[in-house]
Design an enzyme around this catalytic site. Structure first.
Site, PDB file in Angstrom:
ATOM      1  CG  ASP A 307      -2.038   1.084   1.079  1.00 20.80           C
ATOM      2  OD1 ASP A 307      -2.190   1.669  -0.017  1.00 20.80           O
ATOM      3  OD2 ASP A 307      -2.716   1.344   2.090  1.00 20.80           O
ATOM      4  CG  HIS A 311       0.462  11.490   1.365  1.00 20.46           C
ATOM      5  ND1 HIS A 311      -0.567  11.775   0.489  1.00 20.46           N
ATOM      6  CD2 HIS A 311       0.081  10.361   2.030  1.00 20.46           C
ATOM      7  CE1 HIS A 311      -1.525  10.869   0.625  1.00 20.46           C
ATOM      8  NE2 HIS A 311      -1.155   9.996   1.550  1.00 20.46           N
ATOM      9  N   GLY A 326      -1.691   7.464   4.991  1.00 26.11           N
ATOM     10  CA  GLY A 326      -0.790   6.690   4.146  1.00 26.11           C
ATOM     11  C   GLY A 326       0.677   6.902   4.411  1.00 26.11           C
TER      12      GLY A 326
END
Length: 429
Positions: A307, A311, A326
């Site tokens: 996953d 960012h 995340g």
């Protein structure tokens, strides 16, 4: 391009055995033998593995490359370079992009870019519905014909049961998987971390475990009724593990994945307003994490997927309430898992590699990937199992440095990654 890998250690019947690997000019493996004598051809280049592990390239069934739409976070180039740095040679990218590739033209363009602008084999999931959030199904047969590896609204759970039921029927008819982000948004209530002790201590809204398991329970019954291959993304709760275990025993066509961070961390790690520990699903309790380990050991959990979610530093410098969910994971997954699950844990190297190579190849129908075989393309990763390295953001190929594992010392760093015989990553000496 390397034509010969010498002095590698291959895992054969749970034993590390010295082997050499020869590769032809087309990037295919021509021999795997105890010793291969180099030729005098000037085109031949030799890589001396010096006793390092030589493995089939890893497979990651869950990455976010952010391109198009969010290239300040990642691009196809940087995301795939990050994957290669982690020893991955095949990845499947999520469609939460801008624009969402929910029309055939945009999807075909993305598939073509994946083939020409990335350093690793990059496959593409298509959305289940328009814009990932409405109830209008995409034309699944057309998208599969255009190269869709499966269908997902990752980042959003499919909230409407009828929509998911119809999606499963259509996917089953074309033998394509439904890949589900499981989250009942009506139960999330603006939560940012797990609804537990850390949320109470920090006075932030929590995400209850039932927001995941309730949708899993619904979807299992829909999958049972339709016969679809139903794959659950990033499971995080003990209740989900129990539901999947029971469904498998009942013969439901179900698979699932777990991330490295859910295996290695729990909400006890959240002691401050630290957004590097904010992900979706959130870090759960120690009991949940122990259940994930047990599920991985007994086969309830099929594969490990990162996953990988980059960012910007500015985004992650905000508070827990404001920062996006995340963390990145492509570049650290194998080394972290080898160190904690194998060296310092109950797993064997064979078990770990299976969850990152052969099993994801089966789950995601990638028959040419996941194994080292004569005649196959040379998708190869070389890992140093003995030399400690420190995880440093300055070594990252990804644009994103958002991970709580910076500064950790690990074993199993990547020395070399070959994709179809071509060097995708090589560690600087």
């Amino acid at each position: 391009m390397y034509r010969l890998i010498q002095n590698g250690q291959l895992l054969i019947d749970d034993q590390l055995v010295k082997r050499d690997i020869a590769i032809d000019e087309k990037g295919r493996i021509t021999a795997i033998e105890a010793q291969i004598t180099p030729t005098d051809e000037p085109t031949e280049t030799i890589f001396d593995a010096q006793g390092a592990l030589v493995s089939a390239g890893l497979i990651d069934g869950h990455v976010h490359f952010r391109d198009p739409g969010f290239t300040d976070k990642e691009t196809l180039q940087t995301g795939s370079q990050a994957a290669a740095h982690g020893g991955y040679t095949s990845v499947i990218a999520m469609p939460n992009l801008n624009p969402v590739p929910d029309n055939l033209s945009d999807f075909k363009t993305l598939v073509a870019r994946n083939q020409t602008e990335t350093s690793v084999h990059t496959y593409q999931f298509a959305p289940i519905t328009g814009d990932l959030v409405n109830n209008d199904l995409v034309d699944m047969p057309a998208f599969k014909a255009a190269g869709a590896a499966g269908f997902t609204n990752d980042g959003h759970g499919v909230q409407d049961a009828q929509t998911m039921y119809l999606a499963m029927q259509q996917a089953a008819a074309i033998d394509a998987p439904i890949v589900a982000h499981v989250e009942d948004i009506s139960l999330v209530n603006g939560g940012v971390i797990h609804d537990g002790a850390a949320a109470k201590r920090l006075n932030v809204p929590g995400i209850p475990s039932v927001s995941e398991s309730a949708q899993v329970a619904r979807d299992i019954e829909l999958a049972r009724a339709t016969g679809v291959h139903y794959h659950i993304c990033h499971i995080s709760t003990k209740e989900t593990v129990a539901l999947v275990r029971r469904a498998k025993a009942d013969g439901v066509n179900i698979t699932c994945e777990v991330t490295p961070h859910h295996l290695l961390l729990d909400d006890r790690s959240i002691i401050s307003d630290d957004t590097m520990l904010k992900m979706n699903p959130p870090l759960r309790t120690l009991a949940d994490r122990q259940s994930l380990w047990a599920g991985l050991m007994d086969g309830t959990i099929d594969v490990i997927a990162t996953d990988h979610a980059p960012h910007t530093a500015a985004e992650k410098s905000q508070s827990l309430l404001q920062a996006p969910f995340g963390i990145v994971g492509s570049e650290t997954a194998f080394s972290l898992l080898y160190t904690h699950l194998v060296v310092n844990g109950p797993f064997s190297l064979a078990q770990l590699l299976a969850k990152m190579t052969t099993v994801p190849a089966q789950v995601f129908n990638l028959p040419a990937a996941g194994q080292l075989r004569v005649g196959d393309q040379a998708d190869i990763a070389v890992f140093n199992l003995t030399q400690p390295t420190t995880i440093q953001a300055t070594d990252f190929q990804s644009k994103g440095h958002n991970t709580p594992f910076i500064g950790e010392t690990v074993l199993g760093g990547t020395e070399l990654t070959l994709v179809a015989g071509q060097v995708a990553y090589q560690r600087s000496k």
